[in-house]
Design a protein around this motif. Structure first.
Motif, PDB file in Angstrom:
ATOM      1  N   LEU B  74       0.865  -1.344   0.109  1.00 39.21           N
ATOM      2  CA  LEU B  74      -0.064  -0.085  -0.029  1.00 39.21           C
ATOM      3  C   LEU B  74       0.845   1.177  -0.005  1.00 39.21           C
ATOM      4  O   LEU B  74       0.680   2.342  -0.886  1.00 39.21           O
ATOM      5  N   VAL B  75       2.003   1.098   0.790  1.00 39.99           N
ATOM      6  CA  VAL B  75       3.011   2.437   0.737  1.00 39.99           C
ATOM      7  C   VAL B  75       3.596   2.540  -0.528  1.00 39.99           C
ATOM      8  O   VAL B  75       3.554   3.887  -1.049  1.00 39.99           O
ATOM      9  N   SER B  77       2.352   1.332  -3.614  1.00 43.15           N
ATOM     10  CA  SER B  77       1.453   2.013  -4.380  1.00 43.15           C
ATOM     11  C   SER B  77       1.065   3.656  -4.370  1.00 43.15           C
ATOM     12  O   SER B  77       1.080   4.212  -5.310  1.00 43.15           O
ATOM     13  N   LEU B  78       0.807   4.033  -3.099  1.00 43.90           N
ATOM     14  CA  LEU B  78       0.924   5.597  -2.820  1.00 43.90           C
ATOM     15  C   LEU B  78       1.967   6.240  -3.486  1.00 43.90           C
ATOM     16  O   LEU B  78       1.728   7.369  -4.100  1.00 43.90           O
ATOM     17  N   VAL B  81       1.385   6.165  -7.177  1.00 44.17           N
ATOM     18  CA  VAL B  81       0.411   7.358  -7.753  1.00 44.17           C
ATOM     19  C   VAL B  81       0.999   8.793  -7.423  1.00 44.17           C
ATOM     20  O   VAL B  81       0.565   9.490  -8.342  1.00 44.17           O
ATOM     21  N   LEU B  82       1.791   9.071  -6.288  1.00 48.34           N
ATOM     22  CA  LEU B  82       2.089  10.598  -6.034  1.00 48.34           C
ATOM     23  C   LEU B  82       3.113  10.966  -7.055  1.00 48.34           C
ATOM     24  O   LEU B  82       3.119  11.972  -7.699  1.00 48.34           O
ATOM     25  N   SER B  93       8.317   6.165 -11.793  1.00 48.75           N
ATOM     26  CA  SER B  93       7.421   5.535 -10.896  1.00 48.75           C
ATOM     27  C   SER B  93       7.407   4.193 -10.628  1.00 48.75           C
ATOM     28  O   SER B  93       7.310   3.642  -9.508  1.00 48.75           O
TER      29      SER B  93
END
Lengths: 215, 108
Positions: B74-75, B77-78, B81-82, B93
């Motif tokens: 999750l971290v 993935s964040l 995205v950012l 990315s």
């Protein structure tokens, strides 16, 4: 050519991924040469490691690669004039070569000759990238555990592109919702097939109803 | 499940399906015949649904192991995205997210 770097890089990532998952380098290269698709090939690693049925492989390949159908459709006339090269051109049309072909300003013979070289070189870069990746995969001194996240990252960036370009977000949200529901209903190893079928069925149904209302 | 016969047949299935998709327009829709409208609309709507499904597929491990796999993915993935919002550079990315994920995995 931008395709060169992205294909060598992603091909290499794919090769490392296959080795990490415990497959021989020859399978990685064979798949890159014969299947030759981006997103599906990465998913395919995971499908193969889980030993899914041939039906799941076929349906996933069909739905994820269905966009290819629309790519070749654009170039039916050009490919037809290319004689023996036609089959090769059909096999090697991808997201990236489609974009390049669409941007060509040349016409007739000259355009078709460029299209052929773009197809051939892109295919070779992808295979070469895979070969290099699967060979150096074994030599990397530290553990490559977690390298499979590159697939997640790739899908997230494609998803964000589509989200930005979409007129409405119905289909993206539908995909998310159905996938989550099926994940809880069917469990991790078996949810992909029902999800893909359900999503396509709902989309066809929704479009059909939209047609009726427009009449 | 890594038997050569299973792998080879799977590869053959994937090759056949993908090639048929690419060749389909040549068999059915050449010249006068147009594609049915529902197929055309499905072609427009399907890709974003499929990508959403694939993202969920990739992150499915979060459910089974919320801390060990869940938190790192999750971290990471964040961050994907950012960073993608910031630069719109796919390589950047992917490399940032994957490196971070691999490092985080070693701590959990």
């Amino acid at each position: 050519m931008p395709i060169m770097f992205s294909y060598l890089f992603m091909g290499a990532a794919y090769g490392i991924l296959m080795i990490e998952a415990g497959f021989l380098w020859s399978y990685a290269v064979l798949i890159s040469a014969a299947v030759y698709t981006g997103a599906f090939q990465f998913l395919f690693v995971s499908l193969l490691s889980n030993g899914v049925s041939f039906l799941t492989t076929a349906v996933s390949a069909f739905l994820i690669n269905s966009r290819q159908l629309f790519y070749t459709l654009t170039f039916v006339d050009d490919f037809k004039k290319m004689g023996k090269k036609k089959l090769y051109m059909i096999q090697t049309l991808t997201d990236e070569t489609y974009a390049v072909n669409c941007s060509l300003e040349q016409v007739d013979e000259e355009k078709r000759s460029i299209m052929f070289w773009v197809a051939l070189l892109s295919h070779m870069y992808w295979i070469l990238g895979t070969l290099v990746g699967s060979l150096i995969g074994k030599l990397i001194p530290f553990s490559t555990e977690g390298i499979d996240f590159c697939m997640t990252a790739l899908f997230i960036t494609i998803f964000m592109d589509q989200w930005r370009d979409a007129k409405d977000h119905f289909s993206a949200l539908l995909g998310l919702a159905v996938a989550l529901i099926c994940l809880f209903l069917f469990g991790e190893s078996r949810f992909i097939l029902p999800t893909l079928l359900l999503v396509s069925a709902i989309l066809v149904f929704r479009n059909a109803r939209g047609e009726e209302e427009n009449r | 499940m890594n038997r050569p016969s299973y792998l080879l047949v799977s590869i053959l299935v994937a090759f056949f399906v993908t090639f048929m998709l690419r060749a389909l327009p040549f068999m059915f829709f050449n010249g006068e015949k147009k594609m049915p409208i529902w197929l055309e609309q499905l072609g427009k709507a399907l890709p974003s649904s499929i990508m959403a499904v694939l993202v969920v597929y990739c992150l499915k491990g979060v459910k089974g192991d919320p801390i060990g796999i869940g938190l790192p993915s999750l971290v990471a993935s964040l961050i994907v995205v950012l960073s993608y919002k910031w630069r719109r550079n796919t390589f950047l990315s992917i490399i940032l997210g994957t490196t971070l994920y691999m490092v985080l995995l070693r701590f959990f």
